[in-house]
Design an enzyme around this catalytic site. Structure first.
Site, PDB file in Angstrom:
ATOM      1  N   HIS A  70       0.825  -1.212   0.000  1.00 25.84           N
ATOM      2  CA  HIS A  70       0.000   0.000   0.000  1.00 25.84           C
ATOM      3  C   HIS A  70       0.856   1.258   0.000  1.00 25.84           C
ATOM      4  O   HIS A  70       1.966   1.297   0.540  1.00 25.84           O
ATOM      5  CB  HIS A  70      -0.995   0.007   1.155  1.00 25.84           C
ATOM      6  CG  HIS A  70      -0.411  -0.101   2.530  1.00 25.84           C
ATOM      7  ND1 HIS A  70       0.078   0.974   3.225  1.00 25.84           N
ATOM      8  CD2 HIS A  70      -0.275  -1.169   3.356  1.00 25.84           C
ATOM      9  CE1 HIS A  70       0.491   0.591   4.418  1.00 25.84           C
ATOM     10  NE2 HIS A  70       0.295  -0.713   4.525  1.00 25.84           N
ATOM     11  N   ASP A  72      -0.283   4.256   1.214  1.00 24.26           N
ATOM     12  CA  ASP A  72      -0.637   5.214   2.250  1.00 24.26           C
ATOM     13  C   ASP A  72       0.055   4.930   3.575  1.00 24.26           C
ATOM     14  O   ASP A  72       0.541   3.830   3.830  1.00 24.26           O
ATOM     15  CB  ASP A  72      -2.149   5.271   2.450  1.00 24.26           C
ATOM     16  CG  ASP A  72      -2.742   3.952   2.918  1.00 24.26           C
ATOM     17  OD1 ASP A  72      -2.287   2.902   2.436  1.00 24.26           O
ATOM     18  OD2 ASP A  72      -3.668   3.970   3.760  1.00 24.26           O
ATOM     19  N   ASP A  96       5.894   0.565   7.753  1.00 30.56           N
ATOM     20  CA  ASP A  96       4.526   0.211   7.363  1.00 30.56           C
ATOM     21  C   ASP A  96       4.005   1.161   6.293  1.00 30.56           C
ATOM     22  O   ASP A  96       3.291   2.104   6.582  1.00 30.56           O
ATOM     23  CB  ASP A  96       3.613   0.242   8.588  1.00 30.56           C
ATOM     24  CG  ASP A  96       2.226  -0.291   8.304  1.00 30.56           C
ATOM     25  OD1 ASP A  96       2.053  -0.982   7.296  1.00 30.56           O
ATOM     26  OD2 ASP A  96       1.320   0.002   9.100  1.00 30.56           O
ATOM     27  N   GLU A 129      -5.095   1.643   2.662  1.00 33.61           N
ATOM     28  CA  GLU A 129      -5.099   0.429   3.464  1.00 33.61           C
ATOM     29  C   GLU A 129      -5.263   0.743   4.935  1.00 33.61           C
ATOM     30  O   GLU A 129      -5.797  -0.072   5.693  1.00 33.61           O
ATOM     31  CB  GLU A 129      -3.806  -0.361   3.241  1.00 33.61           C
ATOM     32  CG  GLU A 129      -3.789  -1.763   3.828  1.00 33.61           C
ATOM     33  CD  GLU A 129      -3.316  -1.819   5.287  1.00 33.61           C
ATOM     34  OE1 GLU A 129      -3.462  -2.884   5.903  1.00 33.61           O
ATOM     35  OE2 GLU A 129      -2.801  -0.797   5.795  1.00 33.61           O
ATOM     36  N   GLU A 130      -4.800   1.931   5.354  1.00 34.84           N
ATOM     37  CA  GLU A 130      -4.729   2.246   6.776  1.00 34.84           C
ATOM     38  C   GLU A 130      -6.034   2.816   7.334  1.00 34.84           C
ATOM     39  O   GLU A 130      -6.059   3.311   8.460  1.00 34.84           O
ATOM     40  CB  GLU A 130      -3.592   3.249   7.033  1.00 34.84           C
ATOM     41  CG  GLU A 130      -2.196   2.730   6.704  1.00 34.84           C
ATOM     42  CD  GLU A 130      -1.688   1.698   7.709  1.00 34.84           C
ATOM     43  OE1 GLU A 130      -2.470   1.246   8.565  1.00 34.84           O
ATOM     44  OE2 GLU A 130      -0.507   1.345   7.628  1.00 34.84           O
ATOM     45  N   GLU A 158       3.998  -6.269   3.988  1.00 35.95           N
ATOM     46  CA  GLU A 158       3.824  -5.886   5.388  1.00 35.95           C
ATOM     47  C   GLU A 158       5.086  -6.219   6.189  1.00 35.95           C
ATOM     48  O   GLU A 158       5.764  -7.210   5.913  1.00 35.95           O
ATOM     49  CB  GLU A 158       2.640  -6.636   5.998  1.00 35.95           C
ATOM     50  CG  GLU A 158       1.294  -6.285   5.398  1.00 35.95           C
ATOM     51  CD  GLU A 158       0.762  -4.952   5.885  1.00 35.95           C
ATOM     52  OE1 GLU A 158       1.362  -4.367   6.811  1.00 35.95           O
ATOM     53  OE2 GLU A 158      -0.253  -4.492   5.341  1.00 35.95           O
ATOM     54  N   HIS A 331       3.174   2.879  12.948  1.00 35.84           N
ATOM     55  CA  HIS A 331       2.281   3.934  13.436  1.00 35.84           C
ATOM     56  C   HIS A 331       2.881   4.737  14.592  1.00 35.84           C
ATOM     57  O   HIS A 331       2.186   5.591  15.156  1.00 35.84           O
ATOM     58  CB  HIS A 331       0.921   3.365  13.870  1.00 35.84           C
ATOM     59  CG  HIS A 331       0.192   2.629  12.787  1.00 35.84           C
ATOM     60  ND1 HIS A 331      -1.072   2.117  12.973  1.00 35.84           N
ATOM     61  CD2 HIS A 331       0.536   2.312  11.517  1.00 35.84           C
ATOM     62  CE1 HIS A 331      -1.476   1.519  11.865  1.00 35.84           C
ATOM     63  NE2 HIS A 331      -0.500   1.618  10.967  1.00 35.84           N
TER      64      HIS A 331
END
Length: 355
Positions: A70, A72, A96, A129-130, A158, A331
Site C-alpha cells: 500500500h 498510504d 509500514d 489500506e490504513e 507488510e 504507526h
C-alpha cells in the site's frame, strides 16, 4: 519533485518514498510518481484506478507471483523527511510499509525483462489500506478488475522482520450499548448513569481468556479489547446512554460469524451491535509456491493482526506477508526499519523469483 528511480538501491528508494507524504486519502502525488516510473519499464502493462496502480509482465512463464503493497501511511507525526541513524531508517511509513513497497517496486523494475526471471509478475501499489475497508484500493481493484488479482502466490510487503508471516487474524468490531436515565448531575440519584453501567462490561471483557491456536505450526493468539468509550451529553447531565467499542482479533480457524457468536455469548445480557467484520486467512503453507518461498527464507511464523492476505485467500490464492522491519514500530512517531532488513528481503526475494 524528482522522479522515482525504481532501479536504484532499495534503501535509497525507501528513503525517497518516505520523503513523499502520503497519508490515507492523500496518495495522489505519490501515485503519480509511481505511475510514471512503472510506465517507463519496457514491455509491461500498467493500469490506474483512482490512486491504485497495477503493472504486470506477460512473458508466458508457468506461474505468476503478485507483489502487493500500500501507498498510504498513518498521519505524519513530525517524522518526515526520513533520517538515517546507525543503520536504521526513520520516518513515517518506513516500516509500514514503504520499505516493503520499495523492495517490491525495485524487484519488479529490475526483473521484468530479466532472462533469469522464473515467474510472471504482477505489481500492485494501492491506496487507503490504513483506514476503513470501504476505501481499500486492493478491494476496489478486486471488484473492478478481478483478473489483475489472479496468480499462484501473492506477497504482501507488510513488515514481518524479514521472515515469512503466514495467514492473518480476522477482526471484528462491536458496539456494546448501556442505557439509563438522564438527570441533573446535582441530583444524580434521580437518574441512572449509563456510563457506570459499562463497568461490568469492561470487567467481563478483561476476564476474557484468549485462545492460542496452532495451524500448520503457526500459533495465533486471540484478543478481545475495549478500544473506545463514549458517553457524554454535558458536564452537568447524567448520561442516559453509553457505548464501548470492542475489537476481537480471532484466529483464522473460525469465520466472522462464528467469532461474533463467541463475543455475543461472552457478553450475554448486553446490547451488542456488529459494526465491522473481516475474516482472517489460513496459512496456506502446503501450496507449492508458498512452500518454495519458505524454503528460500528459512523461517515462518503466524501473522498477528489483519492484512490484505485475507483478500487473496478469499480468492483461493495462497498469500503471505513478507517485508522488512518490526511491525511493533508501525504507526509510532519513532517508526523505523533496519537497513539490513531491507537488503535481506530484497536478496531473498530476488533469489526466489529467479530460482
Amino acid at each position: 519533485m524528482h522522479p522515482l528511480h525504481l532501479t536504484s538501491d532499495p534503501v535509497a528508494l525507501t528513503a525517497a518514498l518516505v520523503d513523499i507524504p502520503s497519508p490515507s486519502h492523500q496518495e495522489k502525488h505519490l501515485a503519480d510518481l509511481v505511475e510514471q516510473a512503472l510506465l517507463d519499464i519496457p514491455g509491461v502493462e500498467v493500469i490506474r484506478r483512482g490512486n491504485t496502480l497495477a503493472a504486470r509482465t506477460a512473458r508466458g512463464l508457468p506461474e505468476r507471483v503478485i507483489l502487493a503493497g500500500h501507498l498510504d501511511t498513518v498521519p505524519i507525526a513530525d517524522n518526515v523527511p526520513h533520517q538515517l541513524i546507525d543503520d536504521r531508517l526513520y520516518g513515517c511509513g518506513a516500516v509500514d510499509m514503504k520499505s516493503g513497497l520499495a523492495v517490491y517496486l525495485h524487484l519488479f523494475a529490475t526483473l521484468a525483462a530479466a532472462p533469469e526471471l522464473a515467474f510472471d509478475l504482477t505489481l500492485i501499489a494501492y491506496e487507503c489500506e490504513e483506514v476503513d475497508s470501504i476505501y481499500n484500493g486492493l478491494r476496489h481493484l478486486a471488484e473492478s478488475d478481478p483478473e489483475w488479482l489472479r496468480g499462484d502466490l501473492a506477497l504482501l510487503g507488510e513488515p514481518s522482520g524479514a521472515i515469512v508471516e503466514a495467514g492473518c487474524q480476522g477482526t471484528l468490531r462491536v458496539r456494546v450499548t448501556t442505557r439509563g436515565r438522564r438527570a441533573h448531575s446535582a441530583r444524580g440519584w434521580l437518574g441512572d448513569n449509563a456510563a457506570h453501567r459499562l463497568g461490568p462490561v469492561i470487567q467481563r471483557i478483561a476476564e476474557w481468556q484468549p485462545r492460542e491456536v496452532d495451524i500448520d505450526g503457526c500459533v495465533y493468539r486471540e484478543g478481545l479489547n475495549v478500544v473506545k468509550l463514549e458517553s457524554y451529553l454535558a458536564t452537568n447531565i447524567i448520561p442516559d446512554e453509553a457505548h464501548a467499542l470492542v475489537n476481537y482479533r480471532f484466529a483464522p480457524d473460525i469465520t466472522g460469524e462464528e467469532a461474533l457468536a463467541r463475543v455475543r455469548e461472552h457478553l450475554a445480557g448486553y446490547e451488542v451491535t456488529l459494526e465491522d467484520s473481516v475474516d482472517g486467512a489460513l496459512p496456506g503453507l502446503e501450496q507449492p509456491a508458498a512452500a518454495a518461498l519458505i524454503a528460500q527464507v528459512g523461517e515462518v511464523r503466524a501473522k498477528y493482526g489483519w492484512t490484505d492476505v485475507a483478500r487473496f485467500a478469499a480468492l483461493g490464492i495462497p498469500a503471505v506477508n513478507f517485508g522488512p522491519g518490526d511491525p511493533s514500530y508501525a504507526h509510532r512517531q519513532e517508526e523505523q526499519v533496519p537497513v539490513g532488513d531491507i537488503t535481506r528481503v530484497a536478496a531473498q526475494l530476488r533469489s526466489f523469483l529467479t530460482r
